[in-house]
Scaffold this motif. Structure first.
Motif, short mmCIF file in Angstrom:
data_model
loop_
_atom_site.label_atom_id
_atom_site.label_comp_id
_atom_site.label_asym_id
_atom_site.label_seq_id
_atom_site.Cartn_x
_atom_site.Cartn_y
_atom_site.Cartn_z
N ILE A 1 0.87 -1.25 0.11
CA ILE A 1 -0.10 -0.02 0.02
C ILE A 1 0.75 1.34 -0.08
O ILE A 1 0.54 2.23 -0.63
CB ILE A 1 -0.88 -0.02 1.27
N ILE A 2 1.81 1.20 0.80
CA ILE A 2 2.83 2.35 1.04
C ILE A 2 3.52 2.71 -0.50
O ILE A 2 3.62 3.76 -0.89
CB ILE A 2 3.89 2.21 2.04
N SER A 3 3.92 1.51 -1.35
CA SER A 3 4.46 1.66 -2.52
C SER A 3 3.26 2.22 -3.54
O SER A 3 3.72 3.06 -4.19
CB SER A 3 5.17 0.29 -2.93
N LEU A 4 2.34 1.58 -3.59
CA LEU A 4 1.32 2.16 -4.66
C LEU A 4 0.78 3.42 -4.43
O LEU A 4 0.53 4.18 -5.27
CB LEU A 4 0.04 0.93 -4.57
N ALA A 5 0.40 3.71 -3.17
CA ALA A 5 -0.13 4.92 -2.84
C ALA A 5 0.94 5.94 -3.13
O ALA A 5 0.59 7.24 -3.53
CB ALA A 5 -0.62 4.95 -1.46
N GLY A 6 2.11 5.80 -2.32
CA GLY A 6 3.07 6.84 -2.63
C GLY A 6 3.74 7.10 -4.12
O GLY A 6 3.86 8.22 -4.55
N ALA A 7 3.74 6.07 -5.00
CA ALA A 7 3.77 6.02 -6.34
C ALA A 7 2.87 6.76 -7.04
O ALA A 7 3.12 7.66 -8.22
CB ALA A 7 4.15 4.62 -7.00
N ASP A 8 1.58 6.75 -6.45
CA ASP A 8 0.48 7.32 -7.19
C ASP A 8 0.20 9.13 -6.65
O ASP A 8 -0.65 9.66 -6.93
CB ASP A 8 -0.95 6.79 -7.00
N GLY A 9 1.02 9.18 -5.78
CA GLY A 9 1.33 10.60 -5.17
C GLY A 9 0.23 10.81 -3.88
O GLY A 9 0.01 11.97 -3.51
N ASP A 10 -0.55 9.74 -3.54
CA ASP A 10 -1.33 9.92 -2.18
C ASP A 10 -0.50 9.74 -1.07
O ASP A 10 -0.42 8.46 -0.46
CB ASP A 10 -2.37 8.85 -2.50
N TYR A 11 0.21 10.49 -0.63
CA TYR A 11 1.04 10.67 0.39
C TYR A 11 0.57 10.46 2.00
O TYR A 11 0.86 9.78 2.68
CB TYR A 11 2.16 11.72 0.54
N GLU A 12 -0.74 11.10 1.84
CA GLU A 12 -1.21 10.87 3.05
C GLU A 12 -1.65 9.38 3.26
O GLU A 12 -1.52 8.85 4.37
CB GLU A 12 -2.77 11.49 3.16
N THR A 13 -2.24 8.71 2.19
CA THR A 13 -2.55 7.18 2.49
C THR A 13 -1.12 6.36 2.99
O THR A 13 -1.17 5.63 3.71
CB THR A 13 -3.13 6.59 1.20
N ALA A 14 -0.15 6.76 2.29
CA ALA A 14 1.08 6.07 2.42
C ALA A 14 1.52 6.29 4.03
O ALA A 14 1.98 5.24 4.34
CB ALA A 14 2.08 6.75 1.38
N LEU A 15 1.73 7.30 4.25
CA LEU A 15 1.91 7.62 5.68
C LEU A 15 0.96 7.13 6.68
O LEU A 15 1.63 6.69 7.72
CB LEU A 15 2.17 9.22 5.71
N LEU A 16 -0.21 7.08 6.50
CA LEU A 16 -1.07 6.29 7.37
C LEU A 16 -0.62 5.05 7.48
O LEU A 16 -0.87 4.54 8.69
CB LEU A 16 -2.57 6.36 6.86
N TYR A 17 -0.52 4.16 6.38
CA TYR A 17 -0.16 2.76 6.57
C TYR A 17 1.23 2.43 6.89
O TYR A 17 1.61 1.40 7.34
CB TYR A 17 -0.52 2.09 5.21
#
Length: 476
Positions: free
Chosen positions: A407-423
């Motif tokens: 999830i961190i990889s997918l969300a971060g690569a997609d620019g969704d840093y909030e989700t990446a940091l949450l997980y």
């Protein structure tokens, strides 16, 4: 594993190799004996206290997923001593070896034993747990005279390569908390339909667990009695009586611990197992007495109700999971998390049948979602579906880091840093401490250099690679 086993089937066969001399301890496990032609691969070996080269011996080859040769050899020690078997247990980590290497090493180990010890070629057996059970049940394709296979919690079956002219005994062993218990019963039906001799044993345990030595010893009696029926072993009355008394002692232990229904089912299976040995009347009398016990009927009712509900629940889980994956329905993640919470509560139930059922259902959900996760994250499909199955995995298996990292990889690569940091924080809350891996997640290089990313890591691990300054206290 099945496809790979078939692919390498034609390349490995048994051959004669130069005999080797080994110094072994009678009545004890000798570890780290070398497997010829495999570099540093070894196995553990057990020989009964009365071992002698003057006679040929039955032998059982054992495969543990983590290569704990000495530990597993000791599990079989009681059975081997009482029932006169040699034991060879591989020190092969099956989870880190390619299947071609595993099969080559297994056959080399067997060849080594055949050359170094007086083995009866008609009394060769294999046993294994999990991935080890798959290896053990595949080896009859390579050694055609196999007398029996004991598969614990898993198996490998392919009718195309099964030699029906050389049937062997198949013994299934399953934990009562293991979601594979029904699959093991399917394997039994498969062999029954082919008129192979079969037997089944249950124990108090989950997937990826070995049963206790007493259960293994009881299961091994199946091999011994079948060999006696076929004339491959002498029909020693005292020996047969001892086998019977050991199994009866196990059923009496079940009764003393108030597992009346389990004891009854055990006796029911023994009735067929000890057929023609003169114990039928004793077994029937014991079964009649158990039926009169106050707790027997209620335990039987609990078991039937639990298994009936379980099968319905499995069908529902399979249907709803397919539907949610197809639509990437994030709104239903909470429902799945609720299911897991309810199963966790049910695991603590005083009703043993319901408790065991909850373990099996949770294990099955874990297996089912892991299988989908592995397929989806590697497929060329929309990112929403990949994130969905990853988030679902964190709801089903809260302590498994693989889904969090994805999830961190997918969300971060997609620019969704909030989700990446949450997980990232959710992952660290589980106790995850591999800091190096957190800085090697694919596709989030920019995020890894941010203050927010590093401060979350420092908050839980005490340090970070970048921005390793003091974390400002949170405002009340």
């Amino acid at each position: 594993m099945k496809k790979l086993l078939l692919a390498f089937f034609a390349f490995f066969s048994f051959c004669n190799i130069q005999a080797q001399e080994f110094r072994i301890v009678k009545g004890g496990v000798t570890d780290s004996l070398p497997i010829p032609g495999t570099g540093n691969k070894t196995y553990a070996f057990y020989a009964p206290t009365n071992y002698s080269v003057e006679r040929n011996w039955p032998v059982v080859f054992i495969f543990d997923p983590k290569g704990r040769g000495s530990t597993t050899a000791n599990l079989f020690r009681k059975a081997a001593e009482e029932q006169q078997y040699l034991v060879a247990s591989a020190n092969i980590d099956l989870k880190s070896e390619p299947i071609d290497s595993i099969i080559k090493t297994a056959t080399s180990m067997m060849n080594s034993i055949f050359s170094a010890f007086p083995v009866d070629p008609a009394l060769v057996y294999t046993a294994g747990m999990g991935e080890g059970a798959q290896v053990a049940s595949a080896l009859p394709m390579f050694y055609r005279k196999m007398a029996g296979v004991m598969a614990i919690g898993n198996s490998f079956v392919n009718q195309q390569y099964l030699d029906k002219s050389n049937p062997y005994m198949f013994i299934a062993v399953a934990g009562d908390k293991d979601y594979m218990v029904y699959q093991m019963e399917d394997y039994l039906r498969f062999y029954d339909d082919l008129d192979f001799k079969t037997d089944v044993y249950y124990f108090a345990g989950k997937e990826d667990q070995w049963p206790e030595a007493a259960v293994i010893s009881n299961a091994m009696t199946g091999f011994s009695l079948e060999a006696i029926k076929k004339g491959s072993r002498s029909a020693d009355k005292d020996f047969i009586q001892k086998l019977y008394q050991n199994e009866i002692a196990y059923t009496e232990q079940l009764v003393r611990t108030r597992n009346y229904y389990d004891a009854y089912e055990k006796l029911d299976r023994m009735e067929d197992k000890y057929e023609d040995f003169g114990f039928e009347d004793d077994i029937e009398e014991r079964m009649k007495e158990l039926k009169k016990t106050n707790g027997y009927r209620s335990q039987r009712r609990d078991f039937r109700q639990a298994t009936s509900f379980e099968k319905q629940q499995i069908e529902e889980y399979e249907y709803l999971l397919r539907s949610d994956i197809m639509t990437a329905n994030f709104q239903n993640i909470g429902w799945w998390a609720y299911q897991v919470d309810e199963l966790d509560k049910l695991k603590k139930s005083s009703n043993e049948a319901k408790s065991n059922m909850a373990y099996r259902l949770h294990g099955y959900l874990d297996f089912l979602t892991k299988k989908q996760f592995d397929q989806i994250v590697e497929a060329n499909i929309p990112i929403d579906t990949k994130i969905f199955i990853s988030v679902l995995r964190t709801a089903i298996r809260k302590d498994d880091p693989e889904a969090y990292l994805k999830i961190i990889s997918l969300a971060g690569a997609d620019g969704d840093y909030e989700t990446a940091l949450l997980y990232l924080e959710d992952l660290l809350k589980t106790g995850y401490s591999d800091m190096e891996s957190l800085y090697n997640i694919e596709g989030i290089l920019d995020l890894q250099f941010t203050r927010e990313y590093n401060q979350i890591i420092k908050k839980y691990l005490g340090e970070s690679k970048f921005y390793n300054d003091e974390i400002e206290p949170e405002e009340n």
